[in-house]
Motif scaffolding. Structure first.
Motif, PDB file in Angstrom:
ATOM      1  N   LEU A  84       2.233  -1.982  -0.784  1.00 39.15           N
ATOM      2  CA  LEU A  84       1.539  -3.242  -0.540  1.00 39.15           C
ATOM      3  C   LEU A  84       2.572  -4.302  -0.203  1.00 39.15           C
ATOM      4  N   MET A  85       2.284  -5.105   0.825  1.00 40.53           N
ATOM      5  CA  MET A  85       3.183  -6.187   1.199  1.00 40.53           C
ATOM      6  C   MET A  85       2.382  -7.479   1.298  1.00 40.53           C
ATOM      7  N   ASP A  86       2.866  -8.514   0.584  1.00 40.42           N
ATOM      8  CA  ASP A  86       2.170  -9.792   0.650  1.00 40.42           C
ATOM      9  C   ASP A  86       2.682 -10.626   1.819  1.00 40.42           C
ATOM     10  N   LYS A  87       2.115 -11.808   1.998  1.00 38.58           N
ATOM     11  CA  LYS A  87       2.455 -12.645   3.156  1.00 38.58           C
ATOM     12  C   LYS A  87       3.899 -13.134   3.125  1.00 38.58           C
ATOM     13  N   ASP A  88       4.528 -13.119   1.942  1.00 43.07           N
ATOM     14  CA  ASP A  88       5.922 -13.545   1.817  1.00 43.07           C
ATOM     15  C   ASP A  88       6.909 -12.403   1.999  1.00 43.07           C
ATOM     16  N   GLY A  89       6.401 -11.194   2.238  1.00 41.78           N
ATOM     17  CA  GLY A  89       7.267 -10.036   2.434  1.00 41.78           C
ATOM     18  C   GLY A  89       7.617  -9.285   1.160  1.00 41.78           C
ATOM     19  N   ASN A  90       7.033  -9.682   0.035  1.00 49.32           N
ATOM     20  CA  ASN A  90       7.253  -8.945  -1.213  1.00 49.32           C
ATOM     21  C   ASN A  90       6.526  -7.614  -1.150  1.00 49.32           C
ATOM     22  N   GLU A  91       7.197  -6.551  -1.575  1.00 50.76           N
ATOM     23  CA  GLU A  91       6.610  -5.214  -1.533  1.00 50.76           C
ATOM     24  C   GLU A  91       6.338  -4.687  -2.931  1.00 50.76           C
ATOM     25  N   PHE A  92       5.242  -3.949  -3.046  1.00 52.32           N
ATOM     26  CA  PHE A  92       4.842  -3.341  -4.306  1.00 52.32           C
ATOM     27  C   PHE A  92       4.521  -1.878  -4.026  1.00 52.32           C
ATOM     28  N   CYS A  93       5.118  -0.992  -4.795  1.00 46.25           N
ATOM     29  CA  CYS A  93       5.012   0.447  -4.548  1.00 46.25           C
ATOM     30  C   CYS A  93       4.206   1.124  -5.646  1.00 46.25           C
ATOM     31  N   PHE A  94       3.267   1.980  -5.228  1.00 49.22           N
ATOM     32  CA  PHE A  94       2.443   2.748  -6.151  1.00 49.22           C
ATOM     33  C   PHE A  94       2.428   4.213  -5.725  1.00 49.22           C
ATOM     34  N   LYS A  95       2.610   5.093  -6.676  1.00 48.82           N
ATOM     35  CA  LYS A  95       2.452   6.534  -6.428  1.00 48.82           C
ATOM     36  C   LYS A  95       0.960   6.844  -6.515  1.00 48.82           C
ATOM     37  N   ILE A  96       0.460   7.626  -5.565  1.00 50.85           N
ATOM     38  CA  ILE A  96      -0.951   8.011  -5.564  1.00 50.85           C
ATOM     39  C   ILE A  96      -1.085   9.337  -6.315  1.00 50.85           C
ATOM     40  N   ASN A  97      -1.809   9.299  -7.433  1.00 47.38           N
ATOM     41  CA  ASN A  97      -2.095  10.534  -8.175  1.00 47.38           C
ATOM     42  C   ASN A  97      -3.335  11.223  -7.619  1.00 47.38           C
ATOM     43  N   GLY A  98      -4.292  10.431  -7.161  1.00 47.14           N
ATOM     44  CA  GLY A  98      -5.514  11.000  -6.609  1.00 47.14           C
ATOM     45  C   GLY A  98      -6.445   9.913  -6.103  1.00 47.14           C
ATOM     46  N   ILE A  99      -7.164  10.257  -5.037  1.00 51.68           N
ATOM     47  CA  ILE A  99      -8.163   9.344  -4.482  1.00 51.68           C
ATOM     48  C   ILE A  99      -9.469  10.114  -4.340  1.00 51.68           C
ATOM     49  N   ASN A 100     -10.404   9.813  -5.226  1.00 52.59           N
ATOM     50  CA  ASN A 100     -11.733  10.404  -5.147  1.00 52.59           C
ATOM     51  C   ASN A 100     -11.682  11.933  -5.071  1.00 52.59           C
ATOM     52  N   GLU A 101     -10.804  12.527  -5.891  1.00 49.70           N
ATOM     53  CA  GLU A 101     -10.678  13.992  -5.899  1.00 49.70           C
ATOM     54  C   GLU A 101     -11.994  14.625  -6.317  1.00 49.70           C
ATOM     55  N   ASN A 102     -12.430  15.611  -5.579  1.00 48.63           N
ATOM     56  CA  ASN A 102     -13.712  16.282  -5.834  1.00 48.63           C
ATOM     57  C   ASN A 102     -14.860  15.279  -5.978  1.00 48.63           C
ATOM     58  N   LYS A 103     -14.742  14.177  -5.242  1.00 50.42           N
ATOM     59  CA  LYS A 103     -15.763  13.118  -5.222  1.00 50.42           C
ATOM     60  C   LYS A 103     -16.024  12.560  -6.622  1.00 50.42           C
ATOM     61  N   ASN A 104     -14.931  12.413  -7.431  1.00 54.48           N
ATOM     62  CA  ASN A 104     -15.090  11.895  -8.793  1.00 54.48           C
ATOM     63  C   ASN A 104     -15.133  10.369  -8.864  1.00 54.48           C
TER      64      ASN A 104
END
Length: 132
Positions: A86-106
């Motif tokens: 994620l990057m905000d308008k000031d150029g600050n970055e935020f990093c997230f590891k993705i463990n899962g997105i809607n796995e098996n439609k959960n």
């Protein structure tokens, strides 16, 4: 004999040519939509197709970030792991590891904030129970 060989060759190519249609949607498609923080439903993130995520608290807009999903983020990199940056308008970055997105439609978006290793859980429906 040549015809048999050509038919066999075509049959071997068939899964390669048409198999890609059966793959699961990529993370960039699965993340699109509204996600509510599982601990505090008044916090929500809305991911759009144009690479933006809008953060709301009590339905009041707070901040917009540009996001990208890739195999690297800040000092983190892996062929087997996806990260959301994620990057905000000031150029600050935020990093997230993705463990899962809607796995098996959960209906669950599971992330780890890489700055403090804090897990974050979001749900795409207020009716989903995460066990927290």
């Amino acid at each position: 004999m040549k015809k048999l060989f050509l038919i066999l060759l075509l049959l071997l190519q068939f899964p390669t040519i048409f198999g890609n249609n059966q793959e699961e949607d990529p993370s960039s498609k699965k993340i699109i939509g509204t996600w509510y923080n599982s601990q505090n439903h008044s916090t929500k993130w809305v991911f759009t197709q144009d690479g933006k995520v809008y953060n709301y608290l009590n339905d009041a807009f707070k901040v917009m970030y540009r996001y990208t999903i890739s195999h690297s983020c800040q000092n983190n990199s892996s062929d087997n792991v996806e990260y959301i940056n994620l990057m905000d308008k000031d150029g600050n970055e935020f990093c997230f590891k993705i463990n899962g997105i809607n796995e098996n439609k959960n209906g669950i978006l599971s992330l780890i904030n890489m700055s403090n290793m804090e897990p974050l859980l979001f749900v795409n429906s207020l009716n989903i129970k995460t066990g927290n």
